[in-house]
Design a protein around this motif. Sequence first.
Motif, PDB file in Angstrom:
ATOM      1  N   ILE A  21       0.804  -1.217   0.000  1.00 36.93           N
ATOM      2  CA  ILE A  21       0.000   0.000   0.000  1.00 36.93           C
ATOM      3  C   ILE A  21       0.840   1.271   0.000  1.00 36.93           C
ATOM      4  O   ILE A  21       0.306   2.344  -0.263  1.00 36.93           O
ATOM      5  CB  ILE A  21      -1.007   0.027   1.171  1.00 36.93           C
ATOM      6  N   ILE A  22       2.144   1.177   0.292  1.00 32.84           N
ATOM      7  CA  ILE A  22       3.003   2.361   0.304  1.00 32.84           C
ATOM      8  C   ILE A  22       4.447   1.927   0.073  1.00 32.84           C
ATOM      9  O   ILE A  22       4.838   0.833   0.472  1.00 32.84           O
ATOM     10  CB  ILE A  22       2.846   3.153   1.633  1.00 32.84           C
ATOM     11  N   ASP A  23       5.204   2.775  -0.611  1.00 29.02           N
ATOM     12  CA  ASP A  23       6.650   2.617  -0.756  1.00 29.02           C
ATOM     13  C   ASP A  23       7.293   3.731   0.047  1.00 29.02           C
ATOM     14  O   ASP A  23       7.009   4.912  -0.181  1.00 29.02           O
ATOM     15  CB  ASP A  23       7.092   2.784  -2.217  1.00 29.02           C
ATOM     16  N   LEU A  24       8.163   3.374   0.966  1.00 30.40           N
ATOM     17  CA  LEU A  24       8.865   4.346   1.793  1.00 30.40           C
ATOM     18  C   LEU A  24      10.222   4.664   1.199  1.00 30.40           C
ATOM     19  O   LEU A  24      10.859   3.796   0.602  1.00 30.40           O
ATOM     20  CB  LEU A  24       9.069   3.776   3.200  1.00 30.40           C
ATOM     21  N   SER A  25      10.693   5.882   1.393  1.00 32.69           N
ATOM     22  CA  SER A  25      12.077   6.193   1.045  1.00 32.69           C
ATOM     23  C   SER A  25      12.978   5.432   2.014  1.00 32.69           C
ATOM     24  O   SER A  25      12.544   4.992   3.085  1.00 32.69           O
ATOM     25  CB  SER A  25      12.330   7.685   1.170  1.00 32.69           C
ATOM     26  N   ARG A  26      14.238   5.295   1.657  1.00 35.45           N
ATOM     27  CA  ARG A  26      15.188   4.610   2.532  1.00 35.45           C
ATOM     28  C   ARG A  26      15.259   5.324   3.894  1.00 35.45           C
ATOM     29  O   ARG A  26      15.340   4.670   4.934  1.00 35.45           O
ATOM     30  CB  ARG A  26      16.562   4.553   1.886  1.00 35.45           C
ATOM     31  N   GLY A  27      15.220   6.661   3.884  1.00 32.87           N
ATOM     32  CA  GLY A  27      15.263   7.411   5.145  1.00 32.87           C
ATOM     33  C   GLY A  27      14.092   7.090   6.055  1.00 32.87           C
ATOM     34  O   GLY A  27      14.263   6.905   7.261  1.00 32.87           O
ATOM     35  N   ALA A  28      12.891   7.005   5.495  1.00 30.17           N
ATOM     36  CA  ALA A  28      11.712   6.658   6.290  1.00 30.17           C
ATOM     37  C   ALA A  28      11.789   5.211   6.770  1.00 30.17           C
ATOM     38  O   ALA A  28      11.474   4.918   7.929  1.00 30.17           O
ATOM     39  CB  ALA A  28      10.437   6.890   5.472  1.00 30.17           C
ATOM     40  N   ALA A  29      12.231   4.308   5.897  1.00 26.03           N
ATOM     41  CA  ALA A  29      12.351   2.895   6.271  1.00 26.03           C
ATOM     42  C   ALA A  29      13.334   2.724   7.424  1.00 26.03           C
ATOM     43  O   ALA A  29      13.100   1.947   8.355  1.00 26.03           O
ATOM     44  CB  ALA A  29      12.782   2.068   5.069  1.00 26.03           C
ATOM     45  N   LYS A  30      14.426   3.469   7.369  1.00 30.96           N
ATOM     46  CA  LYS A  30      15.442   3.386   8.424  1.00 30.96           C
ATOM     47  C   LYS A  30      14.859   3.826   9.767  1.00 30.96           C
ATOM     48  O   LYS A  30      15.042   3.151  10.783  1.00 30.96           O
ATOM     49  CB  LYS A  30      16.633   4.261   8.051  1.00 30.96           C
ATOM     50  N   LEU A  31      14.124   4.951   9.784  1.00 33.02           N
ATOM     51  CA  LEU A  31      13.554   5.446  11.040  1.00 33.02           C
ATOM     52  C   LEU A  31      12.466   4.527  11.593  1.00 33.02           C
ATOM     53  O   LEU A  31      12.271   4.464  12.809  1.00 33.02           O
ATOM     54  CB  LEU A  31      13.005   6.859  10.855  1.00 33.02           C
ATOM     55  N   LEU A  32      11.769   3.818  10.706  1.00 30.26           N
ATOM     56  CA  LEU A  32      10.747   2.866  11.164  1.00 30.26           C
ATOM     57  C   LEU A  32      11.340   1.517  11.558  1.00 30.26           C
ATOM     58  O   LEU A  32      10.642   0.664  12.092  1.00 30.26           O
ATOM     59  CB  LEU A  32       9.681   2.666  10.083  1.00 30.26           C
ATOM     60  N   GLY A  33      12.613   1.313  11.257  1.00 29.27           N
ATOM     61  CA  GLY A  33      13.255   0.053  11.613  1.00 29.27           C
ATOM     62  C   GLY A  33      12.994  -1.072  10.633  1.00 29.27           C
ATOM     63  O   GLY A  33      13.074  -2.245  11.001  1.00 29.27           O
ATOM     64  N   VAL A  34      12.705  -0.733   9.362  1.00 26.33           N
ATOM     65  CA  VAL A  34      12.395  -1.774   8.373  1.00 26.33           C
ATOM     66  C   VAL A  34      13.372  -1.784   7.198  1.00 26.33           C
ATOM     67  O   VAL A  34      13.131  -2.467   6.205  1.00 26.33           O
ATOM     68  CB  VAL A  34      10.942  -1.654   7.850  1.00 26.33           C
ATOM     69  N   GLU A  35      14.493  -1.077   7.328  1.00 24.73           N
ATOM     70  CA  GLU A  35      15.414  -0.956   6.199  1.00 24.73           C
ATOM     71  C   GLU A  35      15.977  -2.312   5.759  1.00 24.73           C
ATOM     72  O   GLU A  35      16.232  -2.522   4.577  1.00 24.73           O
ATOM     73  CB  GLU A  35      16.552  -0.004   6.554  1.00 24.73           C
ATOM     74  N   ARG A  36      16.160  -3.229   6.664  1.00 20.71           N
ATOM     75  CA  ARG A  36      16.748  -4.530   6.306  1.00 20.71           C
ATOM     76  C   ARG A  36      15.722  -5.527   5.790  1.00 20.71           C
ATOM     77  O   ARG A  36      16.078  -6.606   5.342  1.00 20.71           O
ATOM     78  CB  ARG A  36      17.484  -5.097   7.504  1.00 20.71           C
ATOM     79  N   GLN A  37      14.453  -5.187   5.859  1.00 22.95           N
ATOM     80  CA  GLN A  37      13.390  -6.065   5.374  1.00 22.95           C
ATOM     81  C   GLN A  37      12.984  -5.656   3.964  1.00 22.95           C
ATOM     82  O   GLN A  37      13.076  -4.495   3.597  1.00 22.95           O
ATOM     83  CB  GLN A  37      12.171  -5.956   6.294  1.00 22.95           C
ATOM     84  N   GLY A  38      12.485  -6.598   3.205  1.00 21.83           N
ATOM     85  CA  GLY A  38      11.970  -6.273   1.877  1.00 21.83           C
ATOM     86  C   GLY A  38      10.615  -5.598   1.955  1.00 21.83           C
ATOM     87  O   GLY A  38      10.295  -4.715   1.181  1.00 21.83           O
TER      88      GLY A  38
END
Length: 181
Positions: A117-134
């Motif tokens: 439902i949404i694509d996050l930027s790498r910066g947002a993914a990092k702050l949410l703690g999901v950068e290492r997940q697909g």
Amino acid sequence: MSVFHRLAPLLLLGLAACASYQPVSDTPVRVGRPYTIRGTTYVPAQQPGYDQVGYASWYGHESGNRTARGEKFRPDWISAAHPTLPLPSYVEVTELTNGRTLLVRVNDRGPFARGRIIDLSRGAAKLLGVERQGQAPVRVRLAEPDEKDRKRLRKGKPGAQRPTLTGEALAAQRRRLPSPR
């Protein structure tokens, strides 16, 4: 031929490239026309009260590309892509595994993968703690942040910290999550 006349076309080309991106701004808000990607038609619309759960992915290798809003995509900024919300929009994204919540500026279209439902930027993914997940389970809720938060996000910085969702409130959002496909 003078040096200026030989270099003028290159100079103009360079200036045109710099001017090709729109400035980061909240006006005008654009809803946009329906569009079709890989056989699926998306219909952008005003969506007051938007509150969905599903899966998020993130993107960050498109640095330098133009967003659907015409702005330069900056992967480390706190931004996102959504298929139908007006551009720009502001949403609160809550990661449903850890409960972290982040205010995000939507300035692009996507994702176009089934079940997301949404694509996050790498910066947002990092702050949410999901950068290492697909991908990660999330709640996406339309927000109306104050001007201070909007200004910070327009500069790529995070807005004010949002409370972490815990306990029964987090469990209730997880129960809304559709089964993975």
